[in-house]
Design an enzyme around this catalytic site. Structure first.
Site, short mmCIF file in Angstrom:
data_model
loop_
_atom_site.label_atom_id
_atom_site.label_comp_id
_atom_site.label_asym_id
_atom_site.label_seq_id
_atom_site.Cartn_x
_atom_site.Cartn_y
_atom_site.Cartn_z
N ASP A 327 -2.76 -0.22 10.05
CA ASP A 327 -2.98 0.60 8.85
C ASP A 327 -3.10 -0.23 7.58
OD1 ASP A 327 -3.03 3.08 10.11
OD2 ASP A 327 -0.85 3.27 10.05
N ARG A 403 -5.55 5.66 2.54
CA ARG A 403 -5.45 4.21 2.45
C ARG A 403 -6.70 3.57 1.85
NH1 ARG A 403 -0.57 3.79 4.58
NH2 ARG A 403 -0.11 4.98 6.48
#
Length: 450
Positions: A327, A403
């Site tokens: 991530d 993100r």
């Protein structure tokens, strides 16, 4: 459009030093699991430090729909009165998991061996993501799934009335798939076994053991073999959620590229299966140190101090580390843009099936801001422009991905011209205090009318 409302365009401008303490939210992965396992225990589980982003709140609502009593006591303190393993009730309505791939896949696993049916949906981004990677192994237990073409949401899962234990080798490194199988195995008799060729984050194994399940992990020639004994009675727990290393990535990475910065990020979980980014940054020459190392709730924790690092170097990131930082690659690519030399990232095909195709999204936005990026099916490289060398000035698409939005906003803090994102709304799914936290450190983030 944002999956949670009207788009919120945001712009980040070059700023002075980022300084101070960044109290990032609780760990998202652990927060999801605490709610789900609390709902499968008998008695009251108490949780402090729960991440109260939209993703986790959607999981809390789902646990209520399956019959658990979930109470918000304020300031990150929650309690869950569980219904026991196999005790889920059939939901009266569709389960909306919003933007959360982790939430929907873990919940599918938890209910797949209960004799009930449930229908799942999500926002526009989640409804594009593949679910077959979870529903295929759940079918081995006896569960059936009916969704859109390509194994996509909305999808109905019909749980197995007489589940059987499973031995399953994960075809791709995925903590979500592993965890879904282990959660399904809780209500199956005998031993459920998951084999990982490449180890992924082990929060599920740690927390299952904490709740009283018997879980054995062994490294073999086949890979990491996790064995779970089914049909335990899970004991309620008191859980203190550590701060999220994936959220910490943003103030840490911003501090490394903004001149004069010195930022302390306290109480960060440093589980070895999650801390790959920080190891990688130090290999690049980042001034990043661990202070006050300790253990809380079975998880290693420390305070991270990140200082401006003008002499960052591009490196070849160890592909074996990919699962421990999957991530964090978008934020890493921003740091790479300010390094000298090329940063190569391999073995990251999983990035193409996250909330967005993160390789494509970051490559397109970085190129628009004057950075050279090459990419392939499971790799990408960023040619660094060195300290002060990123032109900036572009507006980047967030693709409903929190993100991606945060990564481009930290890019704007050190680029020579402001960087904008078309929609920062999805940031609320994982880091609802991102804007005020970064602004307190000295960042300049503004919103504009859509």
């Amino acid at each position: 459009m944002s999956g949670h409302g009207t788009p919120i365009p945001m712009t980040s401008a070059k700023c002075g030093p980022l300084t101070g303490t960044a109290d990032v939210p609780g760990d998202k992965s652990i927060s999801h699991r605490a709610l789900i396992l609390g709902a499968m225990a008998v008695g009251e589980t108490r949780i402090t430090g729960l991440l109260e982003g939209e993703d986790v709140l959607d999981t809390a609502r789902a646990m209520r729909a399956f019959g658990a009593e979930v109470t918000d006591h304020g300031s990150g303190a929650w309690s869950v009165h569980g219904v026991g393993v196999g005790g889920f009730a059939e939901p009266a309505a569709v389960i909306d998991c919003g933007n959360s791939g982790t939430g929907v896949r873990l919940i599918m696993g938890a209910m797949a061996t209960c004799p009930i049916s449930a229908t799942f949906t999500g926002d526009a981004s989640l409804n594009k993501r593949p679910m077959a990677r979870v529903t295929d192994p759940l079918a081995l237990f006896g569960a059936r799934s009916y969704g859109r073409s390509g194994g996509r949401l909305p999808m109905t899962i019909i749980g197995a009335a007489d589940p059987v234990p499973v031995r399953y080798a994960t075809p791709v490194p995925s903590a979500q798939v592993k965890s879904a199988v282990l959660l399904a195995g809780l209500n199956a008799p005998g031993e459920t076994v998951v084999i990982e060729r490449e180890a992924t984050r082990d929060h599920s194994e740690r927390m299952l053991a904490g709740f009283g399940a018997t879980v054995h992990t062994e490294d073999t020639r086949e890979g990491r073999v996790i064995t779970l004994i089914g049909q335990p009675e899970l004991r309620p727990q008191v859980i203190e959620v550590p701060r999220d290393p994936s959220s910490a990535a943003f103030p840490v990475c911003a501090a490394l590229i903004v001149p004069g910065s010195d930022v302390l990020v306290p109480n960060i979980g440093l589980n070895p299966t999650r801390a790959g980014l920080f190891t990688t940054l130090r290999e690049m020459g980042a001034d990043l140190s661990y202070e006050n190392a300790r253990e809380e709730g079975g998880e290693p924790v420390a305070d991270l101090r990140a200082r401006f690092s003008p002499d960052l170097k591009g490196i070849e990131v160890d592909p074996a580390r990919a699962a421990s930082m999957i991530d964090e690659y978008p934020a890493l690519s921003v740091v790479a843009a300010f390094a000298d030399g090329t940063t190569m990232m391999r073995g990251v095909a999983e990035l193409r099936v996250k909330e967005s195709d993160r390789i494509e999204a970051m490559a397109t936005g970085l190129r628009a801001n004057g950075v050279t990026v090459d990419d392939g099916p499971d790799w990408w490289s960023v040619q660094g422009r060195g300290h002060g060398g990123v032109p900036g000035s572009a507006t980047c698409a967030s693709h409903l991905d929190h993100r991606i939005a945060m990564s481009f906003l930290i890019l704007g803090m050190a680029a020579n011209a402001p960087v904008a994102v078309d929609d920062g709304g999805p940031i609320a799914t994982s880091f609802p205090i991102f804007e005020p936290l970064m602004e307190r450190l000295g960042a300049q983030i503004t919103r504009s009318a859509s």
